[in-house]
Design an enzyme around this catalytic site. Sequence first.
Site, PDB file in Angstrom:
ATOM      1  N   GLU A  91      -1.549 -16.230  28.423  1.00 37.63           N
ATOM      2  CA  GLU A  91      -0.695 -16.359  27.241  1.00 37.63           C
ATOM      3  C   GLU A  91      -0.955 -17.675  26.508  1.00 37.63           C
ATOM      4  O   GLU A  91      -0.604 -17.816  25.334  1.00 37.63           O
ATOM      5  CB  GLU A  91       0.776 -16.239  27.640  1.00 37.63           C
ATOM      6  CG  GLU A  91       1.380 -17.447  28.302  1.00 37.63           C
ATOM      7  CD  GLU A  91       1.072 -17.563  29.782  1.00 37.63           C
ATOM      8  OE1 GLU A  91       1.510 -18.542  30.408  1.00 37.63           O
ATOM      9  OE2 GLU A  91       0.386 -16.665  30.309  1.00 37.63           O
ATOM     10  N   ASP A 141     -13.094 -17.458  33.905  1.00 32.66           N
ATOM     11  CA  ASP A 141     -12.357 -17.799  35.118  1.00 32.66           C
ATOM     12  C   ASP A 141     -12.240 -16.575  36.015  1.00 32.66           C
ATOM     13  O   ASP A 141     -12.428 -15.439  35.557  1.00 32.66           O
ATOM     14  CB  ASP A 141     -10.974 -18.355  34.783  1.00 32.66           C
ATOM     15  CG  ASP A 141     -10.079 -17.310  34.126  1.00 32.66           C
ATOM     16  OD1 ASP A 141     -10.485 -16.761  33.092  1.00 32.66           O
ATOM     17  OD2 ASP A 141      -8.982 -17.018  34.652  1.00 32.66           O
ATOM     18  N   HIS A 183     -10.313  -8.507  42.075  1.00 28.60           N
ATOM     19  CA  HIS A 183      -9.118  -9.120  42.670  1.00 28.60           C
ATOM     20  C   HIS A 183      -9.048  -8.877  44.181  1.00 28.60           C
ATOM     21  O   HIS A 183      -7.991  -9.059  44.778  1.00 28.60           O
ATOM     22  CB  HIS A 183      -7.823  -8.607  42.023  1.00 28.60           C
ATOM     23  CG  HIS A 183      -7.665  -8.966  40.583  1.00 28.60           C
ATOM     24  ND1 HIS A 183      -6.438  -9.128  39.981  1.00 28.60           N
ATOM     25  CD2 HIS A 183      -8.571  -9.194  39.601  1.00 28.60           C
ATOM     26  CE1 HIS A 183      -6.591  -9.440  38.710  1.00 28.60           C
ATOM     27  NE2 HIS A 183      -7.890  -9.483  38.459  1.00 28.60           N
ATOM     28  N   ASP A 210     -15.340  -9.003  37.271  1.00 29.72           N
ATOM     29  CA  ASP A 210     -14.172  -9.467  36.507  1.00 29.72           C
ATOM     30  C   ASP A 210     -14.152 -10.986  36.430  1.00 29.72           C
ATOM     31  O   ASP A 210     -13.689 -11.642  37.345  1.00 29.72           O
ATOM     32  CB  ASP A 210     -12.903  -8.944  37.184  1.00 29.72           C
ATOM     33  CG  ASP A 210     -11.636  -9.319  36.455  1.00 29.72           C
ATOM     34  OD1 ASP A 210     -11.711  -9.642  35.262  1.00 29.72           O
ATOM     35  OD2 ASP A 210     -10.565  -9.297  37.094  1.00 29.72           O
ATOM     36  N   GLU A 268      -7.639 -16.692  31.922  1.00 31.98           N
ATOM     37  CA  GLU A 268      -7.021 -15.388  31.718  1.00 31.98           C
ATOM     38  C   GLU A 268      -6.299 -14.901  32.962  1.00 31.98           C
ATOM     39  O   GLU A 268      -5.240 -14.279  32.876  1.00 31.98           O
ATOM     40  CB  GLU A 268      -8.087 -14.368  31.294  1.00 31.98           C
ATOM     41  CG  GLU A 268      -7.533 -13.021  30.847  1.00 31.98           C
ATOM     42  CD  GLU A 268      -7.303 -12.032  31.986  1.00 31.98           C
ATOM     43  OE1 GLU A 268      -6.606 -11.025  31.756  1.00 31.98           O
ATOM     44  OE2 GLU A 268      -7.822 -12.268  33.104  1.00 31.98           O
ATOM     45  N   GLU A 269      -6.850 -15.188  34.140  1.00 36.49           N
ATOM     46  CA  GLU A 269      -6.295 -14.621  35.364  1.00 36.49           C
ATOM     47  C   GLU A 269      -4.941 -15.209  35.732  1.00 36.49           C
ATOM     48  O   GLU A 269      -4.162 -14.577  36.434  1.00 36.49           O
ATOM     49  CB  GLU A 269      -7.272 -14.829  36.532  1.00 36.49           C
ATOM     50  CG  GLU A 269      -8.604 -14.115  36.392  1.00 36.49           C
ATOM     51  CD  GLU A 269      -8.497 -12.608  36.529  1.00 36.49           C
ATOM     52  OE1 GLU A 269      -7.375 -12.083  36.625  1.00 36.49           O
ATOM     53  OE2 GLU A 269      -9.545 -11.936  36.534  1.00 36.49           O
ATOM     54  N   HIS A 310     -13.793 -13.501  29.700  1.00 35.09           N
ATOM     55  CA  HIS A 310     -13.274 -14.741  30.297  1.00 35.09           C
ATOM     56  C   HIS A 310     -14.157 -15.169  31.457  1.00 35.09           C
ATOM     57  O   HIS A 310     -14.714 -14.337  32.182  1.00 35.09           O
ATOM     58  CB  HIS A 310     -11.808 -14.605  30.725  1.00 35.09           C
ATOM     59  CG  HIS A 310     -11.524 -13.607  31.800  1.00 35.09           C
ATOM     60  ND1 HIS A 310     -11.583 -13.921  33.140  1.00 35.09           N
ATOM     61  CD2 HIS A 310     -11.157 -12.306  31.743  1.00 35.09           C
ATOM     62  CE1 HIS A 310     -11.254 -12.857  33.867  1.00 35.09           C
ATOM     63  NE2 HIS A 310     -11.003 -11.862  33.040  1.00 35.09           N
TER      64      HIS A 310
END
Length: 446
Positions: free
Chosen positions: A158, A91, A418, A122, A153-154, A89
């Site tokens: 879904e 983002d 994060h 990430d 994704e972060e 991903h």
Amino acid sequence: MTPEEIEAAVQAGMPQTIEDLEGLAAIPSVAFPGHPEAPVHEAAAFTERLLRAAGLPYVRQIPIEGSFPAVFAEAPAPPGAPTVLLYAHYDVQPAGDPALWKTPPFEPTRVDGVLYGRGTADDKSGVITHVAALRTFQGRFPVGVKVIIEGQEEYAGERLQHFIEADPELVRADAMVIADVGNPYIGDPALTTSLRGMAAFTVEVRTLAEAVHSGAFGGAAPDALAALMRMLTAMHDEAGDVCVPGLTRGTFSGRGCTEEELRATAGVLDGVSLVGTGSVADRIWASYAITVTGLDVPDVHGAINAVQAVARARVTIRIPPSGDAKTALQDVTDFLRKIAPWGVQVSFSDFVTGAGFRAGAGGRARGAVNHAMAHAFGQAPREVGQGGSIPLVASLSRLFPEAEILLYGAEDDHASIHAPNERVVLDELRRVITAEAIFLSEYAQG
């Protein structure tokens, strides 16, 4: 290509690989509400260009309802060869307080073989792993290739999950590589075979029409913040274990780290104990965890002498692979509503869920990736779990039970994902790219 030829090609391409990662990581592609959308679309376009440059003949952006576009690419399989899906991903998490960063979060900075910046690990390292591994073959891929790079994704993974469930043939493959995890330590190769799922929500407590003077009303007027704090702390017992009815403990059969190793990795301060009971692997890979990730209340700097009328919190639940995210969400919200003191008004909103995953025994793809990682790292990979969740993985597992799903990546437990000062070790990135390219070659050969 032999493994040695692949390794040499990856090494020769590292200057371009690092330049690509720096360019992608410089884009503040935070796909959270309230952040600018233009950089997210810029990162999608950058990713599209990278995949075209890697030699893939078909590359396009796919609109995802309620989300940012996914970038999809494919190359047909040679006769008799399997097809591999590659996922990552583009983002990233918000940077948070810039004062906590040693380098600017969106100005990728190299220091002694390490690249610092938000998203360098990430998961833009995952995007670049796929790009660099594919570039090794100069457009002559040994397997069929499908690539899907997600854009939210972060925050709302879904949404891609729902899109794939509506059109599963788009990503059908014999093996699926999820490059959004990593190794416990630098040079310590690992395959992730267990993922916790997740659920998140915002809880709001209201007690008054508006805030009132704490001198005139404090001691009688119900404080929304005090009520919310009582509710949040009631979700754990004195040892720190989750005590919400229905959220039972689990066990992890593989080898995890020791408490001492976890303390060092997490930076636990001297004299502060870990929370929970049982092995570390049981706590972080196989059991429920509840974390308050944000509070909406007056900050200390702007505090006034008032009893608060409203308080909000963002709560995240990590779900063991055996659990169900929607059930856990219901259990926790029912519990908070039941224990709310003083008849306060409680409401819940902004729900997010994602299922967990547990890998099977593995077959041809697992054998190929084991051999590839052993060559790239000098030792065979071990099995680990991950406390994080990747919403798409559970759907892929359910939709394609015959496909082998492989999770690995260039992150490590010290990468500060994060958190401030996120980083990727460039030699680790090189090893992971090498392993992926060798895997694609050897998987084709059976």
